[in-house]
Scaffold this motif. Structure first.
Motif, PDB file in Angstrom:
ATOM      1  N   THR A 176       0.839  -1.198   0.000  1.00  0.00           N
ATOM      2  CA  THR A 176       0.000   0.000   0.000  1.00  0.00           C
ATOM      3  C   THR A 176       0.873   1.246   0.000  1.00  0.00           C
ATOM      4  OG1 THR A 176      -1.677   1.256   1.240  1.00  0.00           O
ATOM      5  CG2 THR A 176      -0.153  -0.071   2.529  1.00  0.00           C
ATOM      6  N   GLY A 177       0.383   2.296  -0.603  1.00  0.00           N
ATOM      7  CA  GLY A 177       1.084   3.571  -0.571  1.00  0.00           C
ATOM      8  C   GLY A 177       0.619   4.466   0.547  1.00  0.00           C
ATOM      9  N   ALA A 178      -0.245   3.938   1.413  1.00  0.00           N
ATOM     10  CA  ALA A 178      -0.823   4.764   2.482  1.00  0.00           C
ATOM     11  C   ALA A 178      -0.901   3.979   3.782  1.00  0.00           C
ATOM     12  CB  ALA A 178      -2.208   5.264   2.073  1.00  0.00           C
ATOM     13  N   LEU A 179       0.230   3.422   4.222  1.00  0.00           N
ATOM     14  CA  LEU A 179       0.267   2.730   5.503  1.00  0.00           C
ATOM     15  C   LEU A 179       0.313   3.766   6.626  1.00  0.00           C
ATOM     16  CD1 LEU A 179       0.590  -0.256   6.652  1.00  0.00           C
ATOM     17  CD2 LEU A 179       2.972   0.408   7.065  1.00  0.00           C
ATOM     18  N   GLU A 189       1.384   8.974   6.390  1.00  0.00           N
ATOM     19  CA  GLU A 189       1.263   7.728   5.635  1.00  0.00           C
ATOM     20  C   GLU A 189       2.601   7.377   5.005  1.00  0.00           C
ATOM     21  OE1 GLU A 189      -1.890   8.590   2.922  1.00  0.00           O
ATOM     22  OE2 GLU A 189      -3.458   7.926   4.310  1.00  0.00           O
ATOM     23  N   ALA A 190       2.928   6.100   4.997  1.00  0.00           N
ATOM     24  CA  ALA A 190       4.188   5.613   4.435  1.00  0.00           C
ATOM     25  C   ALA A 190       3.897   4.671   3.268  1.00  0.00           C
ATOM     26  CB  ALA A 190       5.011   4.893   5.503  1.00  0.00           C
ATOM     27  N   ARG A 191       4.938   4.403   2.462  1.00  0.00           N
ATOM     28  CA  ARG A 191       4.827   3.458   1.351  1.00  0.00           C
ATOM     29  C   ARG A 191       5.347   2.098   1.805  1.00  0.00           C
ATOM     30  NH1 ARG A 191       7.412   7.169  -3.532  1.00  0.00           N
ATOM     31  NH2 ARG A 191       5.818   8.804  -3.526  1.00  0.00           N
ATOM     32  N   TRP A 192       4.478   1.083   1.737  1.00  0.00           N
ATOM     33  CA  TRP A 192       4.852  -0.268   2.145  1.00  0.00           C
ATOM     34  C   TRP A 192       4.829  -1.179   0.916  1.00  0.00           C
ATOM     35  CZ3 TRP A 192       7.129  -3.844   4.637  1.00  0.00           C
ATOM     36  CH2 TRP A 192       6.663  -5.162   4.651  1.00  0.00           C
ATOM     37  N   ASP A 193       5.936  -1.872   0.665  1.00  0.00           N
ATOM     38  CA  ASP A 193       6.062  -2.811  -0.447  1.00  0.00           C
ATOM     39  C   ASP A 193       6.268  -4.199   0.152  1.00  0.00           C
ATOM     40  OD1 ASP A 193       6.960  -4.437  -2.582  1.00  0.00           O
ATOM     41  OD2 ASP A 193       7.724  -2.692  -3.666  1.00  0.00           O
ATOM     42  N   GLN A 194       5.216  -5.025   0.112  1.00  0.00           N
ATOM     43  CA  GLN A 194       5.293  -6.334   0.754  1.00  0.00           C
ATOM     44  C   GLN A 194       6.304  -7.246   0.064  1.00  0.00           C
ATOM     45  OE1 GLN A 194       1.831  -8.846   0.326  1.00  0.00           O
ATOM     46  NE2 GLN A 194       2.199  -9.876   2.282  1.00  0.00           N
ATOM     47  N   ALA A 195       6.308  -7.255  -1.281  1.00  0.00           N
ATOM     48  CA  ALA A 195       7.208  -8.143  -2.010  1.00  0.00           C
ATOM     49  C   ALA A 195       8.669  -7.797  -1.753  1.00  0.00           C
ATOM     50  CB  ALA A 195       6.899  -8.079  -3.506  1.00  0.00           C
ATOM     51  N   SER A 198      10.024  -3.544   2.095  1.00  0.00           N
ATOM     52  CA  SER A 198      10.554  -2.204   2.369  1.00  0.00           C
ATOM     53  C   SER A 198       9.436  -1.252   2.755  1.00  0.00           C
ATOM     54  CB  SER A 198      11.291  -1.656   1.141  1.00  0.00           C
ATOM     55  OG  SER A 198      10.386  -1.429   0.073  1.00  0.00           O
ATOM     56  N   LEU A 199       9.781  -0.313   3.620  1.00  0.00           N
ATOM     57  CA  LEU A 199       8.856   0.747   4.021  1.00  0.00           C
ATOM     58  C   LEU A 199       9.579   2.075   3.918  1.00  0.00           C
ATOM     59  CD1 LEU A 199       6.160   0.954   6.618  1.00  0.00           C
ATOM     60  CD2 LEU A 199       8.073   2.540   6.933  1.00  0.00           C
ATOM     61  N   THR A 200       8.961   3.043   3.212  1.00  0.00           N
ATOM     62  CA  THR A 200       9.548   4.361   3.031  1.00  0.00           C
ATOM     63  C   THR A 200       8.654   5.420   3.657  1.00  0.00           C
ATOM     64  OG1 THR A 200      10.611   3.694   0.956  1.00  0.00           O
ATOM     65  CG2 THR A 200      10.386   6.059   1.362  1.00  0.00           C
ATOM     66  N   ALA A 201       9.242   6.231   4.536  1.00  0.00           N
ATOM     67  CA  ALA A 201       8.527   7.316   5.212  1.00  0.00           C
ATOM     68  C   ALA A 201       9.150   8.646   4.811  1.00  0.00           C
ATOM     69  CB  ALA A 201       8.591   7.134   6.726  1.00  0.00           C
ATOM     70  N   PHE A 202       8.314   9.685   4.697  1.00  0.00           N
ATOM     71  CA  PHE A 202       8.758  10.991   4.231  1.00  0.00           C
ATOM     72  C   PHE A 202       8.572  12.041   5.325  1.00  0.00           C
ATOM     73  CE2 PHE A 202       7.685   8.546   0.525  1.00  0.00           C
ATOM     74  CZ  PHE A 202       8.671   8.864  -0.390  1.00  0.00           C
ATOM     75  N   ASP A 214      13.614  11.660  15.576  1.00  0.00           N
ATOM     76  CA  ASP A 214      12.181  11.407  15.680  1.00  0.00           C
ATOM     77  C   ASP A 214      11.985   9.947  16.072  1.00  0.00           C
ATOM     78  OD1 ASP A 214       9.482  11.830  15.691  1.00  0.00           O
ATOM     79  OD2 ASP A 214       9.325  12.451  13.601  1.00  0.00           O
ATOM     80  N   VAL A 215      10.779   9.628  16.499  1.00  0.00           N
ATOM     81  CA  VAL A 215      10.379   8.254  16.776  1.00  0.00           C
ATOM     82  C   VAL A 215       9.158   7.969  15.917  1.00  0.00           C
ATOM     83  CG1 VAL A 215       9.558   6.615  18.506  1.00  0.00           C
ATOM     84  CG2 VAL A 215      11.257   8.353  19.131  1.00  0.00           C
ATOM     85  N   ILE A 216       9.241   6.958  15.053  1.00  0.00           N
ATOM     86  CA  ILE A 216       8.127   6.634  14.173  1.00  0.00           C
ATOM     87  C   ILE A 216       7.644   5.218  14.459  1.00  0.00           C
ATOM     88  CG2 ILE A 216       8.966   8.207  12.400  1.00  0.00           C
ATOM     89  CD1 ILE A 216       9.911   5.845  10.785  1.00  0.00           C
ATOM     90  N   SER A 217       6.322   5.017  14.351  1.00  0.00           N
ATOM     91  CA  SER A 217       5.717   3.707  14.596  1.00  0.00           C
ATOM     92  C   SER A 217       4.745   3.378  13.473  1.00  0.00           C
ATOM     93  CB  SER A 217       4.982   3.690  15.945  1.00  0.00           C
ATOM     94  OG  SER A 217       5.873   3.909  17.023  1.00  0.00           O
ATOM     95  N   PHE A 218       4.672   2.112  13.133  1.00  0.00           N
ATOM     96  CA  PHE A 218       3.732   1.632  12.120  1.00  0.00           C
ATOM     97  C   PHE A 218       3.392   0.184  12.452  1.00  0.00           C
ATOM     98  CE2 PHE A 218       8.084   1.087  10.776  1.00  0.00           C
ATOM     99  CZ  PHE A 218       8.148  -0.218  10.315  1.00  0.00           C
ATOM    100  N   THR A 219       2.284  -0.302  11.925  1.00  0.00           N
ATOM    101  CA  THR A 219       1.800  -1.632  12.272  1.00  0.00           C
ATOM    102  C   THR A 219       1.726  -2.526  11.043  1.00  0.00           C
ATOM    103  OG1 THR A 219       0.535  -0.783  14.151  1.00  0.00           O
ATOM    104  CG2 THR A 219      -0.110  -2.930  13.290  1.00  0.00           C
TER     105      THR A 219
END
Length: 290
Positions: A176-179, A189-195, A198-202, A214-219
Motif C-alpha cells: 500500500t502507498g498509504a500505511l 502515511e508511508a509506502r509499504w512494499d510487501q514483495a 521495504s517501508l519508506t517514510a517521508f 524522531d520516533v516513528i511507529s507503524f503496524t
C-alpha cells in the motif's frame, strides 16, 4: 513576504492562460497565484490555491577553480538570493557542486558565496544515521505488530527527506502507498512494499531549521508461520531546503546501514522485541485431572 508582482495574462484556450513574469526582485519564495478577470478574483480549481516557485538563479561566478588548500573567495551574482548565513554551501571535487544547504554523504570543503546584495558562509555536514533502533510489540503469529524506529542523524533533515527500512520480510500486510504512520515530524502515511520488504517514510514540513531526530511507529500483520528475525537496514535520501519552499532537485543518498535491535521480552517470549521474530504459540504442558 508581502511582496506582489502583477502581470497581464493572455487566454490560450477556455482552460488555459499564458503569462510571463518579470524577474523576481526579492529572495526566493513560493508565491500564491491569484487570477483576476477585471477586478473580479477567479476562484482557483477546487478552491485550492495555485502556487508558483521563484527560485534563486546564478548568472555568473568570479572564479571557476582554486587551489586545494582553499582560501579562494567565490562570488556568485544572480537573482533571488536569501540574505543571512546558512542557506548556501558548496562542495568541491573535480567538478563544483553547489546545493541549497548542508548534507553530504562524504567529505567536502566549504566556501563563501555572495550576491550583489548578500553574502553567506556555512560549514557542510557529513550525513550519517547516528541512531537507528528498531523494536516490535509482539512476536506472536497472526497478530498486528507495531514496529517502532528511534531515529537520530548527524545533520538536520527537511521536508520530503525519505527514510527506507529494508529487509522487512514476512509480514502479511498487502502492499500500500498509504500505511498509517505515527511520528512527530513525518507525513502520516508511508509506502509499504510487501514483495520487497521495504517501508519508506517521508519527512513533513519542519521549517528551515529542520530536525535531527524522531520516533516513528507503524503496524504490520505478523505471518501465520514462525520465522527467525531478518537482517534489517535503514537508508535515506536527504532533501535540502530553501527559504520559503524546498529545492527537491538537490539531494544526497545515504547508503543503507543495519539497524540496532530490541532484545527484550515480549508476550512472554525472550528476545521477542527483535523485529519480525515470529513464533507460533503452542501448549507446553497440558494436565487433566478429576
Amino acid at each position: 513576504s508581502g511582496n506582489t508582482l502583477t502581470v497581464s495574462a493572455a487566454a490560450v484556450s477556455g482552460r488555459n492562460l499564458s503569462c510571463e513574469a518579470a524577474p523576481w526582485p526579492h529572495r526566493e519564495a513560493v508565491a500564491t497565484v491569484n487570477v483576476y478577470r477585471g477586478a473580479t478574483l477567479v476562484p482557483p480549481p477546487e478552491n485550492s490555491p495555485l502556487r508558483f516557485a521563484f527560485e534563486s538563479t546564478w548568472a555568473a561566478t568570479s572564479a571557476t577553480q582554486g587551489p586545494a588548500t582553499g582560501g579562494t573567495v567565490l562570488t556568485v551574482t544572480g537573482y533571488g538570493f536569501a540574505e543571512g548565513a546558512g542557506y548556501y554551501d558548496c562542495s568541491f571535487s573535480t567538478k563544483a557542486i553547489c546545493d541549497g544547504f548542508v548534507a553530504y554523504a562524504g567529505s567536502s570543503s566549504s566556501s563563501k558565496s555572495s550576491s550583489s546584495s548578500s553574502s553567506s558562509s556555512s560549514t557542510s555536514c557529513m550525513a550519517t544515521l547516528t541512531s537507528r533502533h528498531l523494536e516490535q510489540s509482539t512476536p506472536l503469529a497472526l497478530l498486528d505488530n507495531t514496529l517502532t524506529l528511534t531515529l537520530e542523524a548527524s545533520c538536520s533533515f527537511f521536508y520530503n527527506t525519505s527514510f527506507t527500512l529494508l529487509g522487512l520480510t514476512g509480514p502479511a500486510t498487502p502492499t500500500t502507498g498509504a500505511l498509517p504512520l505515527s511520528s512527530s515530524h513525518f507525513l502520516p502515511e508511508a509506502r509499504w512494499d510487501q514483495a520487497a520488504g521495504s517501508l519508506t517514510a517521508f519527512v513533513g514540513d519542519v521549517g528551515t531549521a529542520g530536525v535531527r531526530s524522531d520516533v516513528i511507529s507503524f503496524t504490520l500483520a505478523n505471518p501465520a508461520a514462525g520465522q527467525d528475525p531478518p537482517s534489517i537496514s535503514l537508508a535515506a535520501t536527504w532533501t535540502y531546503p530553501y527559504v520559503f519552499g524546498y529545492w527537491e532537485r538537490a539531494y544526497t543518498d545515504i547508503p543503507a546501514v543495519e539497524v540496532t535491535y530490541g532484545a527484550g521480552n515480549r508476550s512472554g517470549i525472550d528476545g521477542g522485541a527483535r523485529p519480525l521474530f515470529v513464533v507460533v504459540p503452542a501448549l507446553r504442558d497440558v494436565r487433566l485431572a478429576q
